[in-house]
Write an enzyme that holds these catalytic residues in place. Structure first.
Site, PDB file in Angstrom:
ATOM      1  N   ASP A  79       0.979  -1.036  -0.213  1.00  0.00           N
ATOM      2  CA  ASP A  79       0.231   0.171   0.238  1.00  0.00           C
ATOM      3  C   ASP A  79       0.953   1.455   0.161  1.00  0.00           C
ATOM      4  O   ASP A  79       1.604   1.466   0.746  1.00  0.00           O
ATOM      5  CB  ASP A  79      -0.960  -0.319   1.166  1.00  0.00           C
ATOM      6  CG  ASP A  79      -1.781   1.111   1.273  1.00  0.00           C
ATOM      7  OD1 ASP A  79      -1.599   2.128  -0.253  1.00  0.00           O
ATOM      8  OD2 ASP A  79      -3.216   1.023   1.866  1.00  0.00           O
ATOM      9  N   ALA A 115     -13.097  -6.290  -1.554  1.00  0.00           N
ATOM     10  CA  ALA A 115     -13.324  -5.292  -1.489  1.00  0.00           C
ATOM     11  C   ALA A 115     -13.790  -4.658  -2.902  1.00  0.00           C
ATOM     12  O   ALA A 115     -15.170  -4.100  -2.720  1.00  0.00           O
ATOM     13  CB  ALA A 115     -11.487  -5.084  -2.068  1.00  0.00           C
ATOM     14  N   ARG A 116     -13.246  -4.501  -3.987  1.00  0.00           N
ATOM     15  CA  ARG A 116     -14.089  -4.148  -5.038  1.00  0.00           C
ATOM     16  C   ARG A 116     -13.899  -4.824  -6.911  1.00  0.00           C
ATOM     17  O   ARG A 116     -12.271  -4.731  -6.517  1.00  0.00           O
ATOM     18  CB  ARG A 116     -13.921  -2.994  -5.532  1.00  0.00           C
ATOM     19  CG  ARG A 116     -14.421  -1.370  -4.484  1.00  0.00           C
ATOM     20  CD  ARG A 116     -15.559  -1.351  -4.518  1.00  0.00           C
ATOM     21  NE  ARG A 116     -15.856   0.010  -3.774  1.00  0.00           N
ATOM     22  CZ  ARG A 116     -16.429  -0.211  -2.764  1.00  0.00           C
ATOM     23  NH1 ARG A 116     -16.594  -1.733  -2.471  1.00  0.00           N
ATOM     24  NH2 ARG A 116     -16.608   0.738  -1.684  1.00  0.00           N
ATOM     25  N   ASP A 153     -16.740 -11.610  -3.239  1.00  0.00           N
ATOM     26  CA  ASP A 153     -17.747 -11.470  -2.336  1.00  0.00           C
ATOM     27  C   ASP A 153     -18.148 -10.932  -3.330  1.00  0.00           C
ATOM     28  O   ASP A 153     -19.192 -10.092  -3.543  1.00  0.00           O
ATOM     29  CB  ASP A 153     -17.788 -10.756  -1.462  1.00  0.00           C
ATOM     30  CG  ASP A 153     -19.018  -9.965   0.198  1.00  0.00           C
ATOM     31  OD1 ASP A 153     -20.025 -10.903  -0.190  1.00  0.00           O
ATOM     32  OD2 ASP A 153     -19.522  -9.083  -0.493  1.00  0.00           O
ATOM     33  N   GLU A 176     -22.416  -7.053 -11.767  1.00  0.00           N
ATOM     34  CA  GLU A 176     -23.291  -7.748 -10.241  1.00  0.00           C
ATOM     35  C   GLU A 176     -25.215  -7.869 -10.931  1.00  0.00           C
ATOM     36  O   GLU A 176     -25.491  -6.706 -10.667  1.00  0.00           O
ATOM     37  CB  GLU A 176     -23.298  -7.447  -9.490  1.00  0.00           C
ATOM     38  CG  GLU A 176     -21.518  -7.439  -8.411  1.00  0.00           C
ATOM     39  CD  GLU A 176     -20.955  -7.080  -7.335  1.00  0.00           C
ATOM     40  OE1 GLU A 176     -22.117  -6.216  -6.749  1.00  0.00           O
ATOM     41  OE2 GLU A 176     -20.631  -6.664  -6.938  1.00  0.00           O
ATOM     42  N   HIS A 199     -21.840 -10.420  -2.202  1.00  0.00           N
ATOM     43  CA  HIS A 199     -22.023  -9.247  -2.149  1.00  0.00           C
ATOM     44  C   HIS A 199     -23.086  -8.670  -0.678  1.00  0.00           C
ATOM     45  O   HIS A 199     -23.167  -8.118  -0.550  1.00  0.00           O
ATOM     46  CB  HIS A 199     -22.141  -8.106  -3.005  1.00  0.00           C
ATOM     47  CG  HIS A 199     -21.694  -6.426  -3.397  1.00  0.00           C
ATOM     48  ND1 HIS A 199     -21.128  -5.746  -4.243  1.00  0.00           N
ATOM     49  CD2 HIS A 199     -21.257  -6.251  -1.597  1.00  0.00           C
ATOM     50  CE1 HIS A 199     -20.849  -4.841  -3.958  1.00  0.00           C
ATOM     51  NE2 HIS A 199     -19.973  -5.033  -2.576  1.00  0.00           N
ATOM     52  N   ALA A 253     -20.912  -8.916   2.215  1.00  0.00           N
ATOM     53  CA  ALA A 253     -19.621  -9.056   3.399  1.00  0.00           C
ATOM     54  C   ALA A 253     -19.717  -8.335   4.548  1.00  0.00           C
ATOM     55  O   ALA A 253     -18.884  -7.903   5.809  1.00  0.00           O
ATOM     56  CB  ALA A 253     -18.208  -8.266   2.830  1.00  0.00           C
TER      57      ALA A 253
END
Length: 356
Positions: free
Chosen positions: A200, A259-260, A284, A289, A308, A310
Site C-alpha cells: 500500500d 473490496a471492489r 464477494d 453484479e 456482495h 460482506a
C-alpha cells in the site's frame, strides 16, 4: 422550547426505519424531531440508477412527496437528484448511512445549500470478518464438504494429501491495501499465526499491527500463499490484478476479494483456477453484479462466492443508524458535520443549523 424539526427517515429492509428513529431519539431526544417515515424496498428490490445518481432505491416522486416541508433526511438509499433538490427547498441536511453517498448528486446539493454527510467505516469490522471467513472456507474447502454432507455422503477423500486444505498458521498472507478493513484483517491474521505482508503506497508503517511488513506489490505476489484485496477502486487501481499478477503468485495459492470488483480480471482468475495454478478463490464482489449466465467464473473449480454480503451484519445497520443520527444532532446544535461529502456553497447561517 423551539418547535420540533421536521425530519424524514427513509430506511429500507436493512437499515430499518425503527433503527433510524431510535438512534435519532437517542441523539436529540424525541421532542427535538417531528418524524416522517418512508420505507424503501431495497434489498428485496435491487438498487439501481435513478436519474443522474447510481445505486439508489425508490423513486424521485416518492422522495419529493415525503420531503415536503422536511429539513433533515436520514437514509441509506433514497435518491437525492437535482429534480428532488429543486422540488424540496426546505431540505438542509441529507445524511447517508453508507461508506459513500453514491445516491446523492453532490454538486447539485452544494448548489442548493444542502449538506450531504456519509458514514465511512460503518462496515469495516463486518467486511474484515467476512474476508477472513471466505479465506478460511476457501483454504479448507469447506463448501464442497458441506455439500457432500447435505447429499448424504461421508467423504474422507479430503485427507488425501493433494486434496487436503491449507492452514493460515505459518502461511504468508499478502494484503493489497491497509485501510480500515485491511488493517483489521492484518490484526486477525497475526493472531492466527500468519506472516502478513502489506502492499500500500499510502500506508503508514507505524499504524500497521506489530509484525506486519510493508513491501511492494511484486514482492507480495511472489511471496504469498494467500493474497487478499483491500484497495479502493481508483483509476490507479482499476485492473490491478490481471493475468500477469495471478501468474506471479505461487502455484497452489489463494486469492480473496471483498473490496471492489474492478480491481480484478475475473476471466484471468477463472483461467488460473481451471489450469490449477490457483488452489482456490474467495469472492464477494464481481465485475458484473449479479453474475450473467455466461460469466467465466461459472463452473471454475475452487470457488467460494457470496453475493456482495460482506457488509451485511445487524451491527452494521445499527452502527450506520447511529452515525447519521449523530450528524443530525451536530446539525441541530449548529456544529459542523463530522463526515461531509457536500457542503452548501452559501455561507448563510440560516442554513447551517436548526436555529435553536
Amino acid at each position: 422550547m423551539s418547535e420540533p424539526i421536521p425530519v424524514l427517515v427513509a430506511g429500507d429492509h436493512f437499515v430499518l426505519n425503527r433503527l433510524l428513529v431510535e438512534a435519532l431519539h437517542d441523539a436529540g431526544g424525541p421532542a427535538a424531531w417531528r418524524v416522517r417515515e418512508l420505507e424503501l424496498p431495497w434489498p428485496h428490490v435491487p438498487f439501481g440508477p435513478v436519474a443522474e445518481v447510481r445505486e439508489a432505491s425508490g423513486s424521485e416522486e416518492q422522495l419529493i412527496e415525503a420531503l415536503a416541508g422536511v429539513r433533515v433526511c436520514l437514509t441509506q438509499m433514497a435518491p437525492l437528484t437535482r429534480r428532488v433538490l429543486e422540488a424540496c427547498p426546505d431540505l438542509e441536511l441529507f445524511a447517508v448511512c453508507r461508506g459513500g453517498p453514491v445516491n446523492a448528486n453532490l454538486a447539485a446539493a452544494a448548489e442548493h445549500g444542502v449538506t450531504v454527510t456519509f458514514a465511512p467505516g460503518r462496515n469495516a469490522a463486518s467486511t474484515a470478518e467476512h474476508t477472513v471467513a471466505l479465506m478460511l472456507a476457501a483454504m479448507r474447502r469447506i463448501p464442497p464438504a458441506h455439500e457432500s454432507m447435505l447429499a448424504g455422503r461421508w467423504e474422507g477423500g479430503g485427507y488425501a494429501y493433494e486434496a487436503a486444505g491449507l492452514e493460515l498458521a505459518g502461511s504468508t498472507v499478502g494484503l493489497v491495501g491497509a485501510g480500515a478493513v485491511g488493517g483489521r484483517v492484518a490484526a486477525v491474521l497475526v493472531a492466527l499465526g500468519a506472516r502478513v505482508l502489506v502492499a500500500d503506497p499510502y500506508a503508514d508503517p507505524a499504524a500497521l499491527p506489530a509484525g506486519v511488513r510493508l513491501v511492494g506489490l511484486p514482492e507480495l505476489l511472489a511471496s504469498s500463499t494467500v493474497v487478499s484485496l483491500h484497495a479502493r477502486l481508483t483509476p490507479e487501481t482499476a485492473g490491478l490484478i490481471g493475468a500477469a499478477e495471478l501468474a506471479a503468485m505461487p502455484r497452489g495459492s489463494v486469492l480473496v476479494n471483498c473490496a471492489r470488483g474492478g480491481l480484478l480480471d475475473y476471466a484471468a482468475l477463472a483461467a488460473a483456477l481451471r489450469e490449477g495454478h490457483l488452489f482456490a478463490a474467495g469472492l464477494d464482489v464481481y465485475d458484473a453484479e449479479p453474475l450473467p449466465p455466461d460469466h467465466p467464473l461459472h463452473g471454475a473449480p475452487g470457488l467460494v462466492m457470496t453475493p456482495h454480503l460482506a457488509g451485511a451484519s445487524r451491527a452494521v445497520a445499527e452502527r450506520a443508524a447511529r452515525m447519521v443520527a449523530a450528524e443530525a444532532l451536530r446539525w441541530l446544535n449548529g456544529e459542523p458535520p463530522l463526515h461531509a461529502a457536500a457542503l452548501p456553497r452559501s455561507s448563510d447561517p440560516g442554513r447551517a443549523g436548526a436555529d435553536r
